[in-house]
Scaffold this active site. Structure first.
Site, PDB file in Angstrom:
ATOM      1  N   ASP A   1       0.898  -1.260   0.071  1.00 46.93           N
ATOM      2  CA  ASP A   1      -0.197   0.031  -0.005  1.00 46.93           C
ATOM      3  C   ASP A   1       0.676   1.374   0.064  1.00 46.93           C
ATOM      4  OD1 ASP A   1      -2.785   1.194   0.587  1.00 46.93           O
ATOM      5  OD2 ASP A   1      -1.575   2.098   2.015  1.00 46.93           O
TER       6      ASP A   1
ATOM      7  N   GLU B   1      13.307 -15.864  -1.229  1.00 48.30           N
ATOM      8  CA  GLU B   1      13.577 -17.270  -0.200  1.00 48.30           C
ATOM      9  C   GLU B   1      12.464 -18.223  -0.418  1.00 48.30           C
ATOM     10  OE1 GLU B   1      14.746 -16.532   3.557  1.00 48.30           O
ATOM     11  OE2 GLU B   1      15.908 -14.802   3.205  1.00 48.30           O
TER      12      GLU B   1
END
Length: 525
Positions: A206, A248
């Site tokens: 956001d 990851e």
């Protein structure tokens, strides 16, 4: 807890159809009038049948709901109105079993004034350095520290009883974080890991360009560059660190980045930063062939140097619904046109919204569909005494706010509250049941049937680039792979180009087989 997402990336996000869920208004599973995770879980078969590949959830975290959940008090807890963390984990897992990934919303610019950090800071404990506290200007510190204005109207500063002021680019209940402090950066990286370890496939960021502030907090009106809080260079270090965390887990980002400078915009999409960002140029474009083509060309061009896919958005929880917007004389994006009583031709808006759906779903890149767009919902007028959006109050009542696009969905025409659940937290307009999903599912000519068919047929356009075809004025025509998309925005019908099969149309052809005005068609070459 769900298993972590494998650290692999099959590129699904480059062309996915992603459905935005505003939980509070999606479906009410416990009958209290507020949408919740139980309601979403019950409707997962509907979403699977629609054909979407991922769900983006607006904030579902613990919150006082002063700004629809974008005032987060605890990122590791689900708001009790929506359910529990255990339910969220079940929802993520159940959706994935249906082939649907989950994207959560992160609000890094600010937190709720009920967040433990801010409450500690107000109580005189440590932590003020995690926010922007400043003395005021004027003889007695009675003036705000600078001239910054809130995105919701009024000063971006609130004074405390001890005389200090704190910064909030949005509502006073949303104090801005100090992203120059390492604890703020570490906390957000830990939050990302928390949700990735629960199987979340992506994060929507956001207000992604607002985090960093000039440490001197100068007036905006002094004209210095760069801007004191928009699109500052130090932001990119933050997103590079986030990208390392996401990689990851094979997770992805989509940023909310409102920037007019296309070169600056593209920097957020470099290979070691955000994967994608929302394309607001397309959303804010009026129903005009030349301007839409320019928006499409510019969007593809600005993404090409960094190899990022475009995103296409017709509506979200912050803007007037597509049917209403396209049914107005001025179909461009303008908050002023949201005034109550603005004349809207819903029949015209619906025709255009159907054509726009086929246009957006034929373009290369990812597509975001806001809940209820697949039902053709119009903007709702909310009675003044029921408006909850803080934009209304902070504008002095001149802006009706965003609640009109957040009205709870109609699911079943013959049930109370159109099958949403209990009495909705926002009132549903008279006649709302006419848009109910169960009714539309049985109608092959409905908006829902159109969306289902378009999402199913979208692979016909392949993964290749877009090539424009010669077309009359007011007509957009392009090909990708072996499929053609033609959209007639002119005032008169037009002949179709040569093709072997008509795949889908937003409305019927005329008796001469021509494409009527405000209609789109998909063809096989």
């Amino acid at each position: 807890m769900g298993q972590p997402t494998p650290a692999t990336d099959d590129g699904w996000w480059r062309s996915a159809v992603i459905y935005q869920v505003y939980v509070r208004s999606f479906a009410d599973g416990d009958g209290d009038g507020t949408g919740d995770l139980a309601g979403v879980r019950a409707r997962l078969p509907y979403l699977a049948e629609l054909g979407v590949e991922a769900l983006w959830f607006t904030p579902w975290y613990r919150s006082p709901m002063k700004d629809g959940g974008y005032d987060v008090a605890d990122y590791r807890a689900i708001d009790p109105a929506f359910g529990t963390l255990a339910e969220a984990e079940k929802l993520i897992a159940e959706a994935r079993e249906l082939g649907i990934r989950t994207i959560v919303d992160i609000v890094p610019n600010h937190v709720s004034d009920q967040h433990p950090w801010f409450r500690t800071a107000l109580a005189g404990g440590p932590g003020r350095e995690l926010f922007h506290f400043r003395p005021g200007r004027g003889e007695h510190g009675e003036l705000p520290p600078n001239d910054w204005q809130s995105e919701f109207g009024g000063p971006a500063w609130t004074r405390l009883p001890d005389g200090d002021w704190y910064l909030h680019l949005f509502a006073p209940e949303q104090p801005d974080l100090n992203w120059a402090h390492p604890a703020v950066r570490q906390e957000h990286e830990d939050i990302l890991r928390f949700w990735f370890e629960r199987g979340v496939a992506g994060v929507r960021v956001d207000s992604a360009a607002l985090l960093a502030k000039d440490p001197e907090l100068p007036d905006v009106t002094d004209g210095r560059a760069p801007h004191p809080y928009v699109d500052r260079d130090e932001l990119h270090d933050v997103y590079r660190a986030w990208r390392a965390v996401a990689d990851e887990y094979g997770a992805v980002f989509v940023g909310e980045v409102w920037l007019p400078d296309t070169e600056r915009f593209a920097r957020y999409l470099r290979p070691d930063e955000l994967h994608t960002a929302f394309n607001f140029s397309f959303l804010t474009c009026p129903w005009d062939a030349d301007r839409l083509r320019t928006s499409i060309d510019d969007t593809l061009a600005e993404h090409a140097p960094v190899g990022a896919p475009a995103t296409w958005v017709l509506c979200n929880h912050d803007v007037t619904r597509t049917v209403t917007r396209y049914g107005r004389a001025d179909t461009g994006f303008d908050f002023a046109t949201k005034a109550f009583g603005t004349p809207t031709d819903l029949a015209l808006g619906t025709r255009r919204a159907r054509a726009a759906a086929l246009l957006s779903l034929a373009l290369p890149g990812a597509v975001y569909v806001y809940q209820g767009e697949e039902l053709g919902l119009p903007e709702a007028d909310i009675p003044l005494d029921r408006i909850e959006d803080p934009m209304h109050a902070r504008s002095g009542g001149t802006d009706p706010g965003r609640d009109g696009c957040r009205v709870p969905l109609p699911w079943a025409a013959g049930e109370p509250h159109a099958g949403f659940g209990g009495e909705p937290w926002l009132p549903q307009p008279d006649g709302w049941a006419a848009y109910a999903a169960d009714r539309q599912a049985e109608d092959p000519g409905s908006m829902l049937s159109l969306y289902r068919a378009a999402i199913r047929l979208r692979p016909e356009f392949g993964d290749g680039p877009l090539t424009w075809l010669p077309a009359p004025d007011g007509v957009l025509a392009f090909t990708r792979a072996d499929a053609l998309c033609v959209v007639n925005l002119a005032d008169t019908p037009v002949d179709l180009p040569a093709h072997t099969e008509l795949l889908l149309h937003s409305g019927p052809l005329d008796t001469a087989g021509r494409l009527p005005s405000d209609t789109a068609v998909w063809l096989r070459a």
